[in-house]
Design an enzyme around this catalytic site. Structure first.
Site, mmCIF file in Angstrom:
data_model
loop_
_atom_site.group_PDB
_atom_site.id
_atom_site.type_symbol
_atom_site.label_atom_id
_atom_site.label_comp_id
_atom_site.label_asym_id
_atom_site.label_seq_id
_atom_site.Cartn_x
_atom_site.Cartn_y
_atom_site.Cartn_z
ATOM 1 N N LYS A 33 -27.461 33.240 66.520
ATOM 2 C CA LYS A 33 -26.940 34.346 67.827
ATOM 3 C C LYS A 33 -25.084 34.626 67.045
ATOM 4 O O LYS A 33 -24.608 33.660 67.532
ATOM 5 C CB LYS A 33 -26.237 33.892 69.109
ATOM 6 C CG LYS A 33 -26.139 35.612 69.582
ATOM 7 C CD LYS A 33 -25.591 35.159 71.312
ATOM 8 C CE LYS A 33 -24.017 35.115 70.890
ATOM 9 N NZ LYS A 33 -23.300 35.671 70.910
ATOM 10 N N GLY A 49 -17.461 27.085 69.237
ATOM 11 C CA GLY A 49 -16.436 28.218 69.804
ATOM 12 C C GLY A 49 -15.721 27.298 70.680
ATOM 13 O O GLY A 49 -15.110 26.284 70.390
ATOM 14 N N SER A 50 -15.635 28.128 71.781
ATOM 15 C CA SER A 50 -14.108 27.663 72.357
ATOM 16 C C SER A 50 -14.479 26.439 73.608
ATOM 17 O O SER A 50 -15.851 26.656 73.368
ATOM 18 C CB SER A 50 -13.684 28.797 73.367
ATOM 19 O OG SER A 50 -14.224 29.289 74.435
ATOM 20 N N GLU A 104 -18.760 22.372 68.721
ATOM 21 C CA GLU A 104 -17.477 22.489 67.212
ATOM 22 C C GLU A 104 -16.758 23.367 68.559
ATOM 23 O O GLU A 104 -16.582 24.108 68.260
ATOM 24 C CB GLU A 104 -18.192 23.416 66.212
ATOM 25 C CG GLU A 104 -18.679 22.023 65.236
ATOM 26 C CD GLU A 104 -18.187 20.503 64.882
ATOM 27 O OE1 GLU A 104 -17.053 20.807 64.889
ATOM 28 O OE2 GLU A 104 -19.004 19.733 64.051
ATOM 29 N N CYS A 120 -10.002 27.416 63.502
ATOM 30 C CA CYS A 120 -10.021 26.007 64.499
ATOM 31 C C CYS A 120 -9.092 25.339 64.032
ATOM 32 O O CYS A 120 -9.029 24.087 64.943
ATOM 33 C CB CYS A 120 -11.724 25.388 64.695
ATOM 34 S SG CYS A 120 -12.321 25.096 62.951
ATOM 35 N N GLN A 179 -7.410 38.680 72.114
ATOM 36 C CA GLN A 179 -6.772 37.260 71.128
ATOM 37 C C GLN A 179 -5.582 37.908 70.951
ATOM 38 O O GLN A 179 -4.823 36.715 70.998
ATOM 39 C CB GLN A 179 -7.616 37.961 70.170
ATOM 40 C CG GLN A 179 -9.284 37.545 70.016
ATOM 41 C CD GLN A 179 -9.572 35.707 70.624
ATOM 42 O OE1 GLN A 179 -8.700 35.028 70.304
ATOM 43 N NE2 GLN A 179 -10.500 35.567 71.310
ATOM 44 N N GLU A 189 -4.634 26.042 73.111
ATOM 45 C CA GLU A 189 -5.239 26.709 71.529
ATOM 46 C C GLU A 189 -4.171 27.998 71.591
ATOM 47 O O GLU A 189 -4.261 29.217 72.479
ATOM 48 C CB GLU A 189 -6.458 26.553 71.882
ATOM 49 C CG GLU A 189 -6.530 26.981 70.137
ATOM 50 C CD GLU A 189 -8.337 26.696 69.684
ATOM 51 O OE1 GLU A 189 -9.054 27.297 70.553
ATOM 52 O OE2 GLU A 189 -9.076 26.700 69.274
HETATM 53 P P1 NAD Z 1 -16.332 32.072 72.696
HETATM 54 O O1 NAD Z 1 -16.118 30.323 72.731
HETATM 55 O O2 NAD Z 1 -15.737 32.881 72.914
HETATM 56 O O3 NAD Z 1 -17.744 32.401 71.124
HETATM 57 C C1 NAD Z 1 -18.419 31.338 70.701
HETATM 58 C C2 NAD Z 1 -19.243 31.871 70.723
HETATM 59 O O4 NAD Z 1 -20.345 31.279 72.054
HETATM 60 C C3 NAD Z 1 -19.898 33.916 70.683
HETATM 61 O O5 NAD Z 1 -21.013 33.883 70.211
HETATM 62 C C4 NAD Z 1 -20.227 33.665 71.757
HETATM 63 O O6 NAD Z 1 -20.755 35.189 72.202
HETATM 64 C C5 NAD Z 1 -20.619 32.711 72.283
HETATM 65 N N1 NAD Z 1 -20.767 32.587 74.052
HETATM 66 C C6 NAD Z 1 -19.795 33.280 74.681
HETATM 67 N N2 NAD Z 1 -19.846 32.725 76.151
HETATM 68 C C7 NAD Z 1 -21.346 31.910 76.405
HETATM 69 C C8 NAD Z 1 -22.754 32.086 76.994
HETATM 70 N N3 NAD Z 1 -21.256 31.113 78.001
HETATM 71 N N4 NAD Z 1 -23.235 31.073 76.718
HETATM 72 C C9 NAD Z 1 -23.626 30.829 75.398
HETATM 73 N N5 NAD Z 1 -22.995 31.574 74.287
HETATM 74 C C10 NAD Z 1 -21.669 32.049 74.890
HETATM 75 O O7 NAD Z 1 -15.103 31.595 71.146
HETATM 76 P P2 NAD Z 1 -14.641 32.719 70.201
HETATM 77 O O8 NAD Z 1 -13.424 33.141 70.582
HETATM 78 O O9 NAD Z 1 -15.935 32.732 69.392
HETATM 79 O O10 NAD Z 1 -14.669 31.226 68.752
HETATM 80 C C11 NAD Z 1 -13.220 30.739 68.809
HETATM 81 C C12 NAD Z 1 -13.104 29.359 68.725
HETATM 82 O O11 NAD Z 1 -14.082 28.768 68.033
HETATM 83 C C13 NAD Z 1 -11.620 28.999 69.202
HETATM 84 O O12 NAD Z 1 -11.698 28.065 70.383
HETATM 85 C C14 NAD Z 1 -11.782 27.697 67.330
HETATM 86 O O13 NAD Z 1 -11.159 27.018 67.778
HETATM 87 C C15 NAD Z 1 -13.021 27.569 67.819
HETATM 88 N N6 NAD Z 1 -13.710 27.398 66.856
HETATM 89 C C16 NAD Z 1 -14.065 25.755 66.512
HETATM 90 C C17 NAD Z 1 -14.574 25.480 65.543
HETATM 91 C C18 NAD Z 1 -14.593 24.086 64.763
HETATM 92 O O14 NAD Z 1 -15.514 23.176 63.743
HETATM 93 N N7 NAD Z 1 -15.208 22.831 65.673
HETATM 94 C C19 NAD Z 1 -14.481 26.211 64.599
HETATM 95 C C20 NAD Z 1 -14.683 27.953 64.201
HETATM 96 C C21 NAD Z 1 -13.865 28.370 65.470
#
Ligand code: NAD
Length: 488
Positions: A171, A221-222, A243, A277, A324, A375
């Site tokens: 997804k 993600g976050s 991650e 990230c 953002q 962040e």
């Molecule tokens: P996010 O957490 O908002 O979303 C990430 C993904 O999760 C999206 O596909 C979103 O639709 C999905 N999602 C959201 N809520 C969910 C839930 N309750 N259950 C399942 N899926 C859900 O993050 P974002 O804004 O898309 O990305 C930015 C974040 O990602 C930043 O915090 C960044 O540091 C982090 N990031 C980490 C790495 C790493 O490798 N550690 C790499 C890139 C980005």
């Protein structure tokens, strides 16, 4: 432009609520992409489960050939994918060409690594026995990814998961589904159901997380979303790879050549408009070079060209979305109220449309400010003065995050100290943010619980089975009966 999902080897239009995908540089609507309905999530997981047995039994070399095919497809479609990534995500075209190349490299790397071994032989207890540690796929993987590197972060999960013999439901982020959907063509040669692409936001992601048919959730993600997914999976004893975000420190020692360290610092802070990230999010600069570092950084920052991410000469594009940018502007306002001074940028660079934020240098920051403690994920370089390397290391380690850290120094004693003491999954010396397919990537502390890339990145998608085999099949002296006078 493909807006259909890829389910069980066929294009299927989503029947859930539509997502509006916008161009961050112009705010124009690029596409309406229907989300997966709950029934379609179920279909995707069912397709992945149905394909799992045959896929895990396929010889690893044949799986590897299919992964090499994905890499070749990516290379052949670099220009159009980079265009699409730029239009939906706002990252400069040149960075997106790199992203497609790195994505292909990850598929190539795991195409090979996946066929090297599938476990080990361990010493057996007795003559005539054989003990094996077998590595098996986990099953059906839900891969949930963000928008900042849509294809690369997808590849870091998908390539090792497939190489290890898992089937996958992917997804993408609702901001950037188009480049992922375009990749359906790359999976057309795979047996149906091995790779499935579903669209949607948090609700579709969560449906995958709680679905009884997914065995492992691989998430980037976050921190907040990661915590929620972690809690949902803990209840179900489902495996997770998280991650998450970071707040990477960038330490500048007083022995460095600022001619080199300053452009390195600017790139680490502003690459992808600071939406990496592992972006450098807080600078700790040793006293003797602080003033010159700041002067040079302000100058370097002022030279950067903010603008149309499709233009070859653009250094920094827009941020991905209004929400953002608003978060970064809030942090800047709070820092200013607390006495911080903005020496470059700090505004929208004169753009009335598009989610632009000019690269920004801030000084007189303290670690209590949000700008220094949570962040930011935007093109901002807050720079703090430190009296010693000890102080820099202590302040770098003081937060609950531990994704990456950067150090500029050429002194061996500094390198050895930072290497051992910095609490981060990756520590870069004098070459910020360079990833290596063979080098494990991931976070310590609240930045994550796994590693992607390298041998560890394959291992993360494998289950371990101990097989104990006795070729003699003889009666053992320690079985019943225990004492004399037993049933014999
Ligand atoms: P996010 O957490 O908002 O979303 C990430 C993904 O999760 C999206 O596909 C979103 O639709 C999905 N999602 C959201 N809520 C969910 C839930 N309750 N259950 C399942 N899926 C859900 O993050 P974002 O804004 O898309 O990305 C930015 C974040 O990602 C930043 O915090 C960044 O540091 C982090 N990031 C980490 C790495 C790493 O490798 N550690 C790499 C890139 C980005």
């Amino acid at each position: 432009m493909r807006t259909a999902m890829w389910l069980a080897g066929a294009e299927v239009g989503g029947t859930g609520a539509p997502l509006t995908v916008r161009n961050p540089a112009t705010e124009e609507t690029l596409a309406e992409v229907p989300s997966a309905s709950p029934e379609q999530v179920d279909t995707a997981v069912g397709a992945a489960s149905g394909a799992a047995h045959a896929w895990r039994r396929l010889p690893a070399g044949e799986r590897g050939e299919l992964l090499h095919g994905v890499a070749a497809w990516l290379e052949a479609h670099t220009a159009e994918l980079a265009q699409l990534l730029t239009r939906e995500g706002g990252k400069p075209y040149v960075e997106n060409r790199d992203e497609v190349g790195w994505t292909a490299n990850a598929f190539t790397y795991y195409a090979e690594l996946g066929r090297h071994e599938r476990g080990r032989v361990i010493p057996s207890l007795e003559e005539g026995q054989l003990s094996l540690v077998l590595k098996e796929p986990v099953g059906v993987v839900a891969a949930i990814v963000p928008w900042n590197y849509p294809l690369l972060l997808l590849a870091w999960k998908l390539a090792p998961a497939l190489a290890a013999g898992n089937t996958v439901v992917v997804k993408p982020s609702p901001y950037t589904p188009l480049s992922t959907l375009a990749m359906a063509e790359a999976f057309a040669r795979f047996p149906p159901g091995v790779v499935n692409l579903v669209t949607g936001g948090a609700e579709v992601g969560e449906a995958l997380v709680v679905h009884g048919g997914t065995d492992l959730v691989a998430f980037t993600g976050s921190v907040a979303t990661g915590q929620r997914i972690g809690a949902l999976c803990a209840e179900r004893v489902k495996r997770t790879h998280l991650e998450l975000g970071g707040k990477d420190a960038f330490i500048v020692c007083d022995d460095v050549d600022l001619e080199v360290a300053v452009p390195g610092a600017a790139w680490a802070a502003y690459l992808n408009a600071g939406q990496v990230c592992t972006s450098a999010e807080r600078f700790y600069v040793l006293e003797p070079v602080f003033d010159e570092f700041v002067d040079r950084l302000v100058e370097e920052t002022g030279r950067l060209r903010l603008g149309d991410p499709l233009a070859e000469t653009t250094d920094v594009g827009p941020m991905v979305a209004e929400v953002q940018r608003a978060k970064v502007e809030r942090q800047l306002a709070e820092a200013r109220r607390g006495g911080a001074r903005v020496l470059a940028g700090g505004d929208r660079g004169g753009f009335e449309r598009g989610w632009f934020l000019a690269p920004t240098v801030v000084v007189e920051v303290d670690d209590g400010m949000e700008l220094m403690s949570t962040e930011t994920f935007g093109p901002v370089a807050p720079v703090a003065r430190v009296g010693s390397l000890d102080e820099a290391i202590a302040r770098a380690n003081a937060l609950p995050y531990g994704l990456g850290a950067n150090v500029y120094t050429t002194r061996l004693d500094n390198v050895l100290r930072c290497m051992e003491e910095l609490q981060a999954g990756t520590v870069w010396f004098n070459d910020p943010l360079t990833d290596n397919d063979a080098g494990p990537f991931g976070g310590m502390k609240m930045s994550g619980n796994t590693r992607e890339l390298g041998v560890e990145g394959l291992e993360a998608f494998r289950e371990t089975k101990h097989v104990h085999l006795d070729g003699r099949a003889n009666r053992k002296p320690w079985w019943y009966p225990y004492g004399p006078g037993g049933y014999q």
